[in-house]
Design a protein around this motif. Sequence first.
Motif, PDB file in Angstrom:
ATOM      1  N   PRO A   1       5.075   5.325   6.594  1.00 59.01           N
ATOM      2  CA  PRO A   1       4.360   6.121   7.662  1.00 59.01           C
ATOM      3  C   PRO A   1       2.746   5.568   7.338  1.00 59.01           C
ATOM      4  O   PRO A   1       2.155   5.251   8.460  1.00 59.01           O
ATOM      5  CB  PRO A   1       4.733   7.359   8.039  1.00 59.01           C
ATOM      6  CG  PRO A   1       5.870   7.485   7.447  1.00 59.01           C
ATOM      7  CD  PRO A   1       6.071   6.550   6.084  1.00 59.01           C
ATOM      8  N   PHE A   2       2.262   5.825   6.426  1.00 55.65           N
ATOM      9  CA  PHE A   2       1.067   5.605   6.148  1.00 55.65           C
ATOM     10  C   PHE A   2       0.720   4.118   6.030  1.00 55.65           C
ATOM     11  O   PHE A   2      -0.310   3.476   6.414  1.00 55.65           O
ATOM     12  CB  PHE A   2       0.765   6.283   4.840  1.00 55.65           C
ATOM     13  CG  PHE A   2       0.252   7.707   4.928  1.00 55.65           C
ATOM     14  CD1 PHE A   2      -0.301   8.422   5.833  1.00 55.65           C
ATOM     15  CD2 PHE A   2       1.088   8.836   3.831  1.00 55.65           C
ATOM     16  CE1 PHE A   2      -0.543   9.711   6.037  1.00 55.65           C
ATOM     17  CE2 PHE A   2       0.875   9.931   4.127  1.00 55.65           C
ATOM     18  CZ  PHE A   2       0.085  10.484   5.096  1.00 55.65           C
ATOM     19  N   LEU A   3       1.673   3.121   5.294  1.00 52.85           N
ATOM     20  CA  LEU A   3       1.579   1.898   5.166  1.00 52.85           C
ATOM     21  C   LEU A   3       1.235   1.192   6.486  1.00 52.85           C
ATOM     22  O   LEU A   3       0.336   0.445   6.636  1.00 52.85           O
ATOM     23  CB  LEU A   3       2.566   1.398   4.740  1.00 52.85           C
ATOM     24  CG  LEU A   3       2.682  -0.200   4.556  1.00 52.85           C
ATOM     25  CD1 LEU A   3       1.505  -0.845   3.581  1.00 52.85           C
ATOM     26  CD2 LEU A   3       4.139  -0.519   3.949  1.00 52.85           C
ATOM     27  N   ARG A   4       2.155   1.661   7.220  1.00 50.66           N
ATOM     28  CA  ARG A   4       2.105   1.158   8.793  1.00 50.66           C
ATOM     29  C   ARG A   4       0.870   1.399   9.370  1.00 50.66           C
ATOM     30  O   ARG A   4       0.216   0.602  10.085  1.00 50.66           O
ATOM     31  CB  ARG A   4       3.196   1.618   9.637  1.00 50.66           C
ATOM     32  CG  ARG A   4       3.495   1.148  11.181  1.00 50.66           C
ATOM     33  CD  ARG A   4       4.712   1.518  11.754  1.00 50.66           C
ATOM     34  NE  ARG A   4       4.713   2.989  11.594  1.00 50.66           N
ATOM     35  CZ  ARG A   4       5.947   3.565  11.931  1.00 50.66           C
ATOM     36  NH1 ARG A   4       6.845   2.782  12.336  1.00 50.66           N
ATOM     37  NH2 ARG A   4       6.028   4.754  12.077  1.00 50.66           N
TER      38      ARG A   4
ATOM     39  N   VAL B   1      -2.080  10.028  11.744  1.00 52.05           N
ATOM     40  CA  VAL B   1      -0.886  10.268  11.181  1.00 52.05           C
ATOM     41  C   VAL B   1      -0.854  11.662  10.172  1.00 52.05           C
ATOM     42  O   VAL B   1      -0.026  12.575  10.210  1.00 52.05           O
ATOM     43  CB  VAL B   1      -0.059   9.417   9.968  1.00 52.05           C
ATOM     44  CG1 VAL B   1       1.104   9.764   9.498  1.00 52.05           C
ATOM     45  CG2 VAL B   1       0.314   8.069  11.123  1.00 52.05           C
ATOM     46  N   LEU B   2      -2.068  11.681   9.611  1.00 52.06           N
ATOM     47  CA  LEU B   2      -2.236  12.770   8.813  1.00 52.06           C
ATOM     48  C   LEU B   2      -2.350  14.058   9.644  1.00 52.06           C
ATOM     49  O   LEU B   2      -1.868  15.127   9.524  1.00 52.06           O
ATOM     50  CB  LEU B   2      -3.606  12.768   7.982  1.00 52.06           C
ATOM     51  CG  LEU B   2      -3.179  12.086   6.401  1.00 52.06           C
ATOM     52  CD1 LEU B   2      -4.513  11.896   5.997  1.00 52.06           C
ATOM     53  CD2 LEU B   2      -2.337  13.188   5.628  1.00 52.06           C
ATOM     54  N   GLU B   3      -3.197  13.994  10.943  1.00 57.69           N
ATOM     55  CA  GLU B   3      -3.296  15.185  11.806  1.00 57.69           C
ATOM     56  C   GLU B   3      -2.286  15.724  12.453  1.00 57.69           C
ATOM     57  O   GLU B   3      -1.865  16.905  12.306  1.00 57.69           O
ATOM     58  CB  GLU B   3      -4.435  14.712  12.731  1.00 57.69           C
ATOM     59  CG  GLU B   3      -5.834  14.710  12.450  1.00 57.69           C
ATOM     60  CD  GLU B   3      -6.606  15.696  12.216  1.00 57.69           C
ATOM     61  OE1 GLU B   3      -5.933  16.888  12.470  1.00 57.69           O
ATOM     62  OE2 GLU B   3      -7.373  15.769  11.485  1.00 57.69           O
TER      63      GLU B   3
ATOM     64  N   PRO C   1      -0.770  20.032   0.596  1.00 57.55           N
ATOM     65  CA  PRO C   1       0.152  19.662  -0.388  1.00 57.55           C
ATOM     66  C   PRO C   1       0.681  18.132  -0.190  1.00 57.55           C
ATOM     67  O   PRO C   1       1.870  18.093  -0.085  1.00 57.55           O
ATOM     68  CB  PRO C   1       1.152  20.898  -0.190  1.00 57.55           C
ATOM     69  CG  PRO C   1       1.359  21.112   1.054  1.00 57.55           C
ATOM     70  CD  PRO C   1      -0.267  21.115   1.662  1.00 57.55           C
ATOM     71  N   LEU C   2      -0.107  17.043   0.240  1.00 53.78           N
ATOM     72  CA  LEU C   2       0.254  15.964   0.713  1.00 53.78           C
ATOM     73  C   LEU C   2      -0.109  15.065  -0.369  1.00 53.78           C
ATOM     74  O   LEU C   2      -1.077  15.029  -0.960  1.00 53.78           O
ATOM     75  CB  LEU C   2      -0.102  15.707   2.051  1.00 53.78           C
ATOM     76  CG  LEU C   2       0.390  16.609   3.198  1.00 53.78           C
ATOM     77  CD1 LEU C   2      -0.635  16.282   4.423  1.00 53.78           C
ATOM     78  CD2 LEU C   2       1.751  16.645   3.550  1.00 53.78           C
TER      79      LEU C   2
ATOM     80  N   ALA D   1      -8.775   8.249   3.775  1.00 55.46           N
ATOM     81  CA  ALA D   1      -7.987   9.153   4.314  1.00 55.46           C
ATOM     82  C   ALA D   1      -8.009  10.178   3.546  1.00 55.46           C
ATOM     83  O   ALA D   1      -7.978  11.524   3.582  1.00 55.46           O
ATOM     84  CB  ALA D   1      -6.826   8.864   5.055  1.00 55.46           C
ATOM     85  N   ALA D   2      -7.498   9.610   2.089  1.00 51.27           N
ATOM     86  CA  ALA D   2      -7.110  10.788   1.033  1.00 51.27           C
ATOM     87  C   ALA D   2      -8.648  11.443   0.776  1.00 51.27           C
ATOM     88  O   ALA D   2      -8.532  12.673   0.464  1.00 51.27           O
ATOM     89  CB  ALA D   2      -6.815  10.027  -0.359  1.00 51.27           C
ATOM     90  N   GLU D   3      -9.919  11.062   0.493  1.00 52.02           N
ATOM     91  CA  GLU D   3     -11.070  11.606   0.209  1.00 52.02           C
ATOM     92  C   GLU D   3     -11.174  12.587   1.452  1.00 52.02           C
ATOM     93  O   GLU D   3     -11.608  13.712   1.243  1.00 52.02           O
ATOM     94  CB  GLU D   3     -12.084  10.548   0.264  1.00 52.02           C
ATOM     95  CG  GLU D   3     -13.459  11.206  -0.113  1.00 52.02           C
ATOM     96  CD  GLU D   3     -13.529  11.649  -1.428  1.00 52.02           C
ATOM     97  OE1 GLU D   3     -14.556  12.391  -1.827  1.00 52.02           O
ATOM     98  OE2 GLU D   3     -12.892  11.522  -2.324  1.00 52.02           O
TER      99      GLU D   3
END
Length: 383
Positions: free
Chosen positions: A302-305, A317-319, A62-63, A85-87
Amino acid sequence: MADEVIKQRKLEHINVALAQSIAVAQPANWSDIHFVHQALPEVNLDEIDTRVTFFGQTLRYPLLISSMTGGHPDVISINRNLARAAEEYGIAMGVGSQRAAIINPAVSYSYAVVRECAPNAFLIANIGAPQLIEQAQHPAFSMQQVQDAIKMIEANALAVHMNSLQEAAQPEGDRRAVGEVEALKRLTQQIDRPVIAKETGAGICQEQAMLLRACGVAAIDVGGAGGSSMSAVEAARSELHGDKKTLEIGKLYSDWGIPTPIAIVEAQAAHLPLIATGGVRSGLDVARALALGANLVGMAFPFLRAASESYERVCEVLENTIREMKVAMQLSGAANIAQLHTADVVVTGATREWLTLRGFEDDLKAMAQKQRRYGHKAFLDLT
């Protein structure tokens, strides 16, 4: 000339965000949101189901990688890393305002690269509410231009961002707002994609959520205060350009807005799908937002960095976020996202004070006693 100004502004936004502290002085107060710990959760950590359905598409988590950038050749690598990463993780992603590419199609690839790298992801196009009406410096976008933005990334949905604070603090900002409501109503009637009303750091209150529903939007991104401040970003840009007037506005209003946890509770009055963005910095924050009533939870900075460094850093970051979210789910007795929505949550501190004064006291009590309301098996066995 206008297209070069917008193009340069896009790059400045990214450079400022990465180089300076632009966190809002007013915290999101996620620590006011407490799960009622389940000592015997009866949930296996490695078997937790994190799948959700959003506008008919199943997401693995749910991100949302929140809308951030595009409009300049130098940000292509950032959007490429985010989209990959989204894929890979099966999550949603939004792009930054597409105004730059609508005005100057030469930079459209900085957005289109997202669909190229994420052919199956749920992607959200992005235009601004101020650009839906005539401004002193430019006419309103046409419906064809809006459609062009959607087509540019083959979007599953369209976000209309509401950024009056940013525009007020921006040296070249669009100051007019009268007519945005009617323009949004017309847009939702003519677009064949779900329209998501998106705040950009100042939050959504109950009354505005109801107004947005009346405008026909399909979902609301509450975009609350507590994370990166676009007012602070514009203050930094104003200082760079020597504009003292907007510099002072940007500084003064850098902590303006409704914190994200409060905005989630307030916006539920509209009974629309909610996206929680603003100051989300961990998987525990993600779980808190979902338990409060959000359907998706987004992060930007956090994703931009991470994306400015590498694709691998975005995955890291996702993990970490997913791992942290699952621990919160287990400890609250939630084996899936639906059960997380019914987890008991106690709201304290400044968040509780605001919501109580705003008339949500009964809602707060109900949040703390959801298991009784929904008939949790462990509770029923004891009664």
